[in-house]
Structures are given as structure tokens and as C-alpha cells.
Design an enzyme around this catalytic site. Structure first.
Site, PDB file in Angstrom:
ATOM      1  CB  CYS A 133      -0.992   0.320   1.344  1.00  0.00           C
ATOM      2  SG  CYS A 133      -1.907   1.566   1.266  1.00  0.00           S
ATOM      3  CB  CYS A 142      -1.401   3.960   8.234  1.00  0.00           C
ATOM      4  SG  CYS A 142      -2.878   4.741   6.598  1.00  0.00           S
ATOM      5  CB  CYS A 148      -0.525   0.224   8.241  1.00  0.00           C
ATOM      6  SG  CYS A 148      -1.606  -1.406   7.189  1.00  0.00           S
ATOM      7  CB  CYS A 180     -15.233  -7.441   6.781  1.00  0.00           C
ATOM      8  SG  CYS A 180     -16.313  -7.162   7.982  1.00  0.00           S
ATOM      9  CB  CYS A 226     -18.356  -5.464   5.708  1.00  0.00           C
ATOM     10  SG  CYS A 226     -17.237  -3.521   6.260  1.00  0.00           S
ATOM     11  CB  CYS A 282     -17.680  -0.904   9.540  1.00  0.00           C
ATOM     12  SG  CYS A 282     -16.801  -1.091  10.230  1.00  0.00           S
ATOM     13  NE  ARG A 312     -16.746  -6.385  14.305  1.00  0.00           N
ATOM     14  CZ  ARG A 312     -16.865  -4.959  13.076  1.00  0.00           C
ATOM     15  NH1 ARG A 312     -16.485  -4.634  12.440  1.00  0.00           N
ATOM     16  NH2 ARG A 312     -18.195  -5.651  12.788  1.00  0.00           N
TER      17      ARG A 312
HETATM   18  S1  SF4 Z   1      -3.936   1.132   6.942  1.00  0.00           S
HETATM   19 FE1  SF4 Z   1      -2.264  -0.234   5.857  1.00  0.00          FE
HETATM   20  S2  SF4 Z   1      -3.652  -0.679   4.247  1.00  0.00           S
HETATM   21 FE2  SF4 Z   1      -4.544   0.502   5.190  1.00  0.00          FE
HETATM   22  S3  SF4 Z   1      -4.263   3.055   4.038  1.00  0.00           S
HETATM   23 FE3  SF4 Z   1      -3.467   2.701   5.888  1.00  0.00          FE
HETATM   24  S4  SF4 Z   1      -0.928   1.874   4.774  1.00  0.00           S
HETATM   25 FE4  SF4 Z   1      -2.925   1.129   3.581  1.00  0.00          FE
END
Ligand code: SF4
Length: 327
Positions: A66, A70, A73, A110, A141, A201, A273
Site C-alpha cells: 500500500c 499509516c 500498518c 468483511c 462489508c 463501519c 466492536r
Molecule cells: S491502513 Fe495500511 S492498508 Fe490501509 S491505507 Fe493505511 S497503509 Fe494502506
């Protein structure tokens, strides 16, 4: 503090309210623990059967690679976490997983894809997955990143029930966690989803190094959305080696329970949740979360790429607590 004069003690049974102030939410967080638990449990049983838990299963249909950053993540391409980027899963594999989830007691399936935003050709394939899972008689979802209004309408058209898009934290702390998009981007997607008529959600993550005021700000933002998200996942950070938050200080479990309780009080009709982080949580902490008003969990050994308690452990825990899956 005299509780009888505390504005946050006005826990109407006729809520939801959308005018919670940060001061009122802070006052809830600062209540003596037994008082907070009592109020949250009262709101919970006014709106739900407290012995019932909604069961969802989450499958990563497109893992890793990705472009977003984040900080929590393991799927971000910017961090070296050992997660391999994969292509979008085939329809047959997804449907086989959904059938197994249904056989295991899940009522909602999901599907998560690690995208900043879906391309239109990807969305066509996701729509086939949604239609296939719905045909099995399950709720659907998806979480696919940012959506345009047209994309949200396309998902609604193919029968999607819920769209997951978390606010993660307070507006103030957001820039410490993600730099590749801004809070308003999240709010815009939430609005597109809501206007398309798809259930929301939307929740957040605690234990990312935020302070109490950020947890207050996160709940305040969620509770002041025009319609409360029907589903509110509260995640405890899973610290993954290679991510910038791998070594952040662990949040006190009771502070996590408090966050669940305040979410329950401020969004009384939403399903709250108990989401990521259960793998490292004691049964006692999870039981306190249920008492605080959590009434949904993810079943299955994995949550996207991080571990989750296996189904047998969850069945045993629910049995021990005399709780049962929500129909
Ligand atoms: S949480 Fe992870 S998968 Fe989702 S947008 Fe952020 S970096 Fe990408």
C-alpha cells in the site's frame, strides 16, 4: 465531583445524541471506573441484549504494497515488515473463505484491500465478490480506502451492506500517524458512503502513543457525525516490528476498556466492536469490554495480516461468559 450535577450523567435512553461536547466526553473518561462501567452497561442493555455478540470475519483480499504510510500498518510499502505484496484474490478463493466463515457462525463477511483508493477496474471485481457473498446469505462489508461518490454508489448498487473506513484517532493526532492523506479525506469518504445509503463501519485505534485528549477527540468526532456509524470498531494497537509504532508504550488495558465504555455511552445504538488486539488481551479484559458494551468481535485466526484468537478459543470464551452469537 457531584455526579448528579455532571452533564455527562444525562444518559438518555432516548439517544442517540449528536451534540456531545468534548468536556462531557472527558468527564465520562474521568468517572470512577465502577460508575463508568455501570452507566455503559445500562446503556448497553437499554439498546441490546447484553448476552449477544455479533460475529464478523475479515479476509484480506489484496494484501500489502500500500502506498499510504499509516504508522501502525504492516501493509504499507514504506515499512519493512516482511508482508509480501499480493494481487487481488480470485473470486473462487474469496467465496470458499466466505462459506467457511458462515459455517463457523459468522453473519458478516468483511473484505479488506490495501489500497489508497480503488481503481475502477478493481471495483468491478470487488462488486463480483460482494454479489457472491450476498448470495450465500451473509452481510457484506468492504474496506478499500478512499472512495468517490460514484464508486460508493456503484458499491451500493451491487448490494454492499457496510463500508469500513476508520477515523483512527483525533483530528489533532492524525498527522503524527499518517502523512499521505488528511483527516478531511476520511470525512469526505464517510460522507460519500453515507449519501450512497451504505451502512458505516467506522472507529479507531488506541494505544498509538496518543493521550487521553486524543481518545476524547476521536469519540467526539465519531459521535458528532450526522448519523452514528452503525458499527464502531475500537482497536488496540498491534505493535508490528518494522512499523514506526513497533515500540510505542503499551496502553493500560483498563484505559482500553474505558474507551469502549465511552463509545458505548456516546453511540448507544451502534454495534461496538472489540476489534484488533484481542490476541494479546486476557480473557478478563475481554470480559470487561463486553461488560462495558462491546457487542461484536472478529472470528478467525488472522485480522488482515496480524494474529487473532482462533475460533475455538473464542467459542470457549463466549461459553464461559454465557454469551452467544447475535442472529
Ligand atoms: S491502513 Fe495500511 S492498508 Fe490501509 S491505507 Fe493505511 S497503509 Fe494502506
Amino acid at each position: 465531583m457531584s455526579l448528579s450535577h455532571d452533564p455527562s450523567s444525562q444518559l438518555g435512553r432516548d439517544l442517540p445524541r449528536h451534540d456531545w461536547t468534548r468536556a462531557q466526553i472527558r468527564a465520562l473518561f474521568e468517572l470512577p471506573f465502577p460508575e463508568l462501567m455501570f452507566r455503559a452497561a445500562q446503556v448497553h442493555r437499554d439498546n441490546f441484549d447484553p448476552a449477544e455478540v455479533q460475529i464478523s470475519t475479515l479476509l484480506s483480499v489484496k494484501t500489502g504494497g500500500c502506498p499510504e504510510d499509516c504508522a501502525y500498518c504492516p501493509q504499507s510499502a514504506k515499512f519493512d515488515t516482511g508482508v509480501k505484496a499480493e494481487k487481488l484474490m480470485g473470486l473462487d478463493v474469496v467465496l470458499a473463505e466466505a462459506r467457511a466463515a458462515k459455517a463457523g457462525g459468522a453473519s458478516r463477511f468483511c473484505m479488506g484491500a490495501a489500497w489508497r483508493a480503488p481503481k475502477d477496474r478493481d471495483l468491478d471485481k470487488v462488486c463480483e465478490m460482494v454479489e457472491g457473498v450476498k448470495a450465500l446469505g451473509m452481510e457484506t462489508c468492504v474496506t478499500l480506502g478512499m472512495l468517490t461518490g460514484d464508486q460508493a454508489r456503484q458499491l451500493k448498487h451491487c448490494g454492499l451492506d457496510y463500508y469500513n473506513h476508520n477515523l483512527d484517532t483525533s483530528p489533532e493526532f492524525y498527522g503524527e500517524i499518517i502523512t499521505t492523506r488528511v483527516y478531511q479525506d476520511r470525512l469526505d469518504t464517510l460522507e460519500h458512503v453515507r449519501l450512497a445509503g451504505i451502512h458505516l463501519c467506522c472507529g479507531g485505534i488506541v494505544g498509538m502513543g496518543e493521550d487521553l485528549e486524543d481518545r476524547v477527540g476521536m469519540i467526539a468526532t465519531l459521535a458528532s457525525l450526522p448519523v452514528h456509524p452503525e458499527s464502531v470498531p475500537i482497536n488496540m494497537l498491534v505493535r508490528v516490528e518494522g512499523t514506526p509504532l513497533a515500540h510505542v508504550a503499551v496502553l493500560e488495558p483498563l484505559d482500553f476498556v474505558r474507551t469502549i465504555a465511552v463509545a458505548r455511552i456516546c453511540m448507544p445504538a451502534s454495534v461496538v466492536r472489540l476489534s484488533a488486539g484481542r490476541e494479546d488481551m486476557s480473557e478478563e479484559t475481554q470480559a470487561l469490554c463486553f461488560l462495558a458494551g462491546a457487542n461484536s468481535i472478529f472470528y478467525g485466526p488472522k485480522l488482515l495480516t496480524t494474529p487473532n484468537p482462533g475460533r475455538d478459543r473464542d467459542v470457549a470464551l463466549l461459553d464461559k461468559l454465557g454469551m452467544r452469537p447475535m442472529d
